[in-house]
Design a protein around this motif. Structure first.
Motif, mmCIF file in Angstrom:
data_model
loop_
_atom_site.group_PDB
_atom_site.id
_atom_site.type_symbol
_atom_site.label_atom_id
_atom_site.label_comp_id
_atom_site.label_asym_id
_atom_site.label_seq_id
_atom_site.Cartn_x
_atom_site.Cartn_y
_atom_site.Cartn_z
ATOM 1 N N PRO A 59 0.835 -1.205 0.000
ATOM 2 C CA PRO A 59 0.000 0.000 0.000
ATOM 3 C C PRO A 59 0.865 1.248 0.000
ATOM 4 C CG PRO A 59 0.068 -0.992 2.186
ATOM 5 C CD PRO A 59 0.743 -1.957 1.245
ATOM 6 N N LYS A 60 0.374 2.274 -0.617
ATOM 7 C CA LYS A 60 1.120 3.523 -0.653
ATOM 8 C C LYS A 60 0.157 4.700 -0.604
ATOM 9 C CE LYS A 60 1.374 3.765 -5.712
ATOM 10 N NZ LYS A 60 2.295 3.903 -6.870
ATOM 11 N N LEU A 61 0.706 5.860 -0.308
ATOM 12 C CA LEU A 61 -0.102 7.069 -0.256
ATOM 13 C C LEU A 61 -0.266 7.637 -1.662
ATOM 14 C CD1 LEU A 61 1.448 8.755 2.917
ATOM 15 C CD2 LEU A 61 -0.581 7.297 2.775
ATOM 16 N N ARG A 62 -1.290 8.427 -1.833
ATOM 17 C CA ARG A 62 -1.561 9.007 -3.158
ATOM 18 C C ARG A 62 -0.583 10.118 -3.506
ATOM 19 N NH1 ARG A 62 -7.186 11.314 -2.777
ATOM 20 N NH2 ARG A 62 -6.766 11.884 -4.933
ATOM 21 N N HIS A 63 -0.119 10.822 -2.492
ATOM 22 C CA HIS A 63 0.767 11.954 -2.728
ATOM 23 C C HIS A 63 2.132 11.711 -2.086
ATOM 24 C CE1 HIS A 63 -2.930 13.866 -3.958
ATOM 25 N NE2 HIS A 63 -3.434 13.738 -2.743
ATOM 26 N N ARG A 64 3.119 12.452 -2.525
ATOM 27 C CA ARG A 64 4.443 12.400 -1.896
ATOM 28 C C ARG A 64 4.540 13.543 -0.897
ATOM 29 N NH1 ARG A 64 9.057 12.359 -6.360
ATOM 30 N NH2 ARG A 64 10.348 12.132 -4.490
ATOM 31 N N TYR A 65 5.009 13.214 0.305
ATOM 32 C CA TYR A 65 5.066 14.201 1.381
ATOM 33 C C TYR A 65 6.520 14.477 1.769
ATOM 34 C CZ TYR A 65 0.068 13.434 1.767
ATOM 35 O OH TYR A 65 -1.269 13.354 1.479
ATOM 36 N N PHE A 66 6.785 15.757 2.030
ATOM 37 C CA PHE A 66 8.123 16.184 2.437
ATOM 38 C C PHE A 66 8.000 17.007 3.713
ATOM 39 C CE2 PHE A 66 8.173 15.434 -2.047
ATOM 40 C CZ PHE A 66 9.399 14.841 -2.310
ATOM 41 N N ALA A 67 8.783 16.646 4.704
ATOM 42 C CA ALA A 67 8.827 17.395 5.959
ATOM 43 C C ALA A 67 9.925 18.442 5.855
ATOM 44 C CB ALA A 67 9.097 16.455 7.123
ATOM 45 N N LEU A 68 9.583 19.691 6.137
ATOM 46 C CA LEU A 68 10.567 20.774 6.129
ATOM 47 C C LEU A 68 10.525 21.464 7.485
ATOM 48 C CD1 LEU A 68 12.596 22.724 4.860
ATOM 49 C CD2 LEU A 68 10.655 23.986 3.870
ATOM 50 N N ARG A 69 11.617 21.350 8.208
ATOM 51 C CA ARG A 69 11.694 22.054 9.490
ATOM 52 C C ARG A 69 12.073 23.506 9.228
ATOM 53 N NH1 ARG A 69 15.856 21.191 14.610
ATOM 54 N NH2 ARG A 69 14.844 22.753 15.941
ATOM 55 N N HIS A 70 11.542 24.386 10.036
ATOM 56 C CA HIS A 70 11.842 25.810 9.854
ATOM 57 C C HIS A 70 13.346 26.061 9.933
ATOM 58 C CE1 HIS A 70 12.814 26.403 14.110
ATOM 59 N NE2 HIS A 70 11.748 25.661 14.403
ATOM 60 N N GLY A 71 13.767 27.129 9.293
ATOM 61 C CA GLY A 71 15.183 27.502 9.352
ATOM 62 C C GLY A 71 15.559 28.003 10.733
ATOM 63 N N GLU A 72 16.845 28.275 10.881
ATOM 64 C CA GLU A 72 17.322 28.775 12.181
ATOM 65 C C GLU A 72 16.516 30.007 12.592
ATOM 66 O OE1 GLU A 72 21.732 29.560 13.680
ATOM 67 O OE2 GLU A 72 20.922 31.294 12.586
ATOM 68 N N SER A 73 15.969 29.948 13.812
ATOM 69 C CA SER A 73 15.139 31.052 14.303
ATOM 70 C C SER A 73 15.859 31.813 15.415
ATOM 71 C CB SER A 73 13.804 30.515 14.826
ATOM 72 O OG SER A 73 14.014 29.791 16.033
#
Length: 294
Positions: A59-73
């Protein structure tokens, strides 16, 4: 005596030998009935080889997901915990270095994921960006989107409609917010360990009034589940989008447990995301089931 002895015991003498009738010359021996030729049984055909059932596709998801952590704050530089929306929505945005790192991440995304390098792709998938409403994630999402728009306009302007350019604008969403750390708000960031150590034994615990790991997982996984159900019919595009989720370290760390299909209590066993790091969320079969149940 010899002849009488022979007659008593039934042995005929030469005078008493029976005369066999002679076959008349005109009498012929009846011809034997022709026997039907015996046919060999046809060779038995070998049964057709049994086809193995096709292996079930994972089984797989319909979309591709990417996690992006915020830049240095500014909070990262100050080394403090900023998790309260009353603070994080308005303060502690990105540093100059943080913005530059996010720009570099967008350029790498265009090259590695979209394939915009020496060759210009004929068609690009639709891209959607969703971001936590905190100031540092909003600035991250805006920088990422603006950089990506510039690259697309410069290199593949003929293949991107104005509608798609506008669709790159980040969408603000509450489920991707930072995990709330309760009374540890404003404390030094080494206090995170005080919460994580409790997470390992009880994902439903709320030490120091912090949001439980289980609840963070529930809201972030629900976000993915809703996106999976959204067919984007309003865009007249087939499913298969690239979706970038801009969020925070703990929120994305815990979301990864849902993607991997493991308990939320194990989130610290997974590889941590650094500021401005982009990582594709590739689900296991167990992870797909977890996300679909969310």
């Amino acid at each position: 005596f010899g002849s009488r002895f022979a007659c008593r015991f039934g042995r005929p003498t030469t005078q008493e030998a029976p005369v066999m009738p002679q076959r008349h010359k005109s009498m012929k021996r009846p011809a034997a009935a022709p026997s039907a030729a015996l046919k060999r049984p046809a060779a038995l055909k070998r049964p057709a080889a049994l086809k193995r059932p096709a292996a079930a596709k994972p089984p797989k998801l319909r979309h591709r997901y990417f996690a992006l952590r915020h830049g240095e704050s500014e909070a990262n530089v100050a080394g403090i915990i900023v998790s309260d929306p009353e603070v994080g929505l308005f303060k502690y945005g990105l540093t100059v270095a943080g913005q530059a790192a996010v720009q570099a991440t967008a350029e790498k995304f265009a090259e590695d994921v979209l394939g915009i390098g020496r060759d210009v792709p004929k068609k690009l998938p639709a891209i959607r960006i969703y971001a936590s409403d905190f100031k540092r994630t909003q600035e991250t999402a805006k920088t990422f989107a603006t950089t990506l728009q510039g690259i697309l306009r410069e290199r593949v302007a003929d293949g991107i409609s104005e509608k798609e350019f506008l669709a790159l604008a980040p969408r603000s969403t509450v489920p991707l917010r930072e995990r709330f750390f309760g009374s540890l708000e404003g404390e030094t960031n080494d206090r995170y360990d005080d919460v994580w150590s409790v997470d390992r034994t009880d994902e439903n615990a709320e030490p120091f009034g912090a949001e439980s790991a289980a609840n963070v997982r529930k809201r972030t996984a629900n976000m993915v589940a809703l996106l999976e159900k959204d067919s984007f019919d309003q865009d007249n595009r087939a499913p298969g989008k690239l979706i970038v989720l801009v969020s925070h370290g703990d929120a994305l760390q815990i979301l990864q447990t849902a993607v991997q299909g493991i308990p939320a209590s194990e989130h610290r066993t997974l590889q941590h995301l650094n500021p401005a790091e982009l990582r594709e969320l590739v689900p296991t079969p167990a992870g797909v089931k977890t996300l679909r149940r969310s």
